[in-house]
Design a protein around this motif. Structure first.
Motif, PDB file in Angstrom:
ATOM      1  N   ILE A  78      -3.479   3.420   8.237  1.00 32.80           N
ATOM      2  CA  ILE A  78      -3.603   2.777   6.929  1.00 32.80           C
ATOM      3  C   ILE A  78      -3.477   1.265   7.063  1.00 32.80           C
ATOM      4  O   ILE A  78      -4.232   0.501   6.448  1.00 32.80           O
TER       5      ILE A  78
ATOM      6  N   HIS B  92       0.823  -1.215   0.000  1.00 31.66           N
ATOM      7  CA  HIS B  92       0.000   0.000   0.000  1.00 31.66           C
ATOM      8  C   HIS B  92       0.854   1.261   0.000  1.00 31.66           C
ATOM      9  O   HIS B  92       0.435   2.308   0.507  1.00 31.66           O
TER      10      HIS B  92
ATOM     11  N   ASN C 214      -1.236  10.058   1.528  1.00 30.21           N
ATOM     12  CA  ASN C 214      -1.588  10.618   2.836  1.00 30.21           C
ATOM     13  C   ASN C 214      -0.413  11.352   3.487  1.00 30.21           C
ATOM     14  O   ASN C 214      -0.591  12.349   4.182  1.00 30.21           O
TER      15      ASN C 214
ATOM     16  N   LYS D  97      -0.952   4.534  -1.345  1.00 29.32           N
ATOM     17  CA  LYS D  97      -1.864   5.167  -0.383  1.00 29.32           C
ATOM     18  C   LYS D  97      -1.091   5.873   0.725  1.00 29.32           C
ATOM     19  O   LYS D  97      -1.455   6.988   1.150  1.00 29.32           O
TER      20      LYS D  97
ATOM     21  N   GLU E 288      -6.466  -1.487   6.158  1.00 28.89           N
ATOM     22  CA  GLU E 288      -6.258  -2.483   5.107  1.00 28.89           C
ATOM     23  C   GLU E 288      -6.231  -3.918   5.658  1.00 28.89           C
ATOM     24  O   GLU E 288      -5.786  -4.838   4.978  1.00 28.89           O
TER      25      GLU E 288
END
Length: 206
Positions: free
Chosen positions: A184, A144, A151, A147, A188
């Protein structure tokens, strides 16, 4: 022949018999003394032997007792060593598990953002690494990465000169960056608590 003449041979014969009996009696007395002395020696030797064996048995018992105490002490020491070998315990009394090796995940390239510094546009370049001890978590962070970068750029781009110019301000920003990645990972399906720390490996303002 007179009576005196006749008695003389009889007296002589009695004297001879008496002389024979006296040596025999003396010989018998000597034999009796030897037998008594031998008996005394035998009894004395037996008593000495008994005393020796009794004393030896008592000594053996003392040695055995000392040996038993030594073995018990050794057993206690062995138990203590085994108890230590099991590892230290935490505050709750549970055995503390040994820590796994640290895994560092680096974000490349560095994060670069511009920010307002009292009417002047400035640039900030930050290199980061996160630390975990869980292999699945490290792989989830890599998976990830887009992402996380999105952020993180939003967080860094919202800073001002005042919020990043001091040591305390940088430390506060570091904590916020760590919280961003932990969230995060949780979102996830991972375990955010497995992300133990975040480090700035480069922090440059222009």
């Amino acid at each position: 022949m007179s009576d005196a003449t006749a008695a003389a041979p009889e007296a002589a014969a009695k004297d001879k018999d008496k002389a024979k009996q006296e040596p025999a009696a003396k010989g018998g007395s000597k034999k009796l003394l030897i037998i008594i002395a031998a008996a005394v020696l035998v009894l004395g030797g037996g008593g000495a032997g008994a005393f020796f064996f009794m004393h030896k048995s008592a000594a053996d018992e003392e040695v055995s007792a000392d040996s038993g105490e030594g073995e018990q002490a050794d057993a206690k020491d062995t138990k203590k060593e085994k108890g230590k070998a099991k590892g230290k315990k935490d505050k709750k009394g549970k055995a503390a598990e040994p820590k796994l090796p640290a895994i560092y995940v680096e974000f490349q390239p560095p994060f670069v953002v511009n920010f307002d510094a009292k009417g002047v546009m400035r640039f900030l370049q930050v290199s980061m690494q996160v630390m975990t001890r869980d292999h699945e978590t490290s792989e989830l962070i890599k998976l990830h990465d887009p992402k996380i970068r999105n952020n993180m750029l939003l967080l860094l781009g919202s800073q001002t000169l005042d919020t990043i110019s001091t040591m305390e301000a940088k430390e506060e920003l570091r904590k916020k960056a760590l919280e961003t990645i932990v969230k995060i990972v949780d979102d996830e399906g991972g375990e955010g608590k497995q992300v133990e720390d975040l480090f700035f490996t480069s922090f440059v303002m222009q």
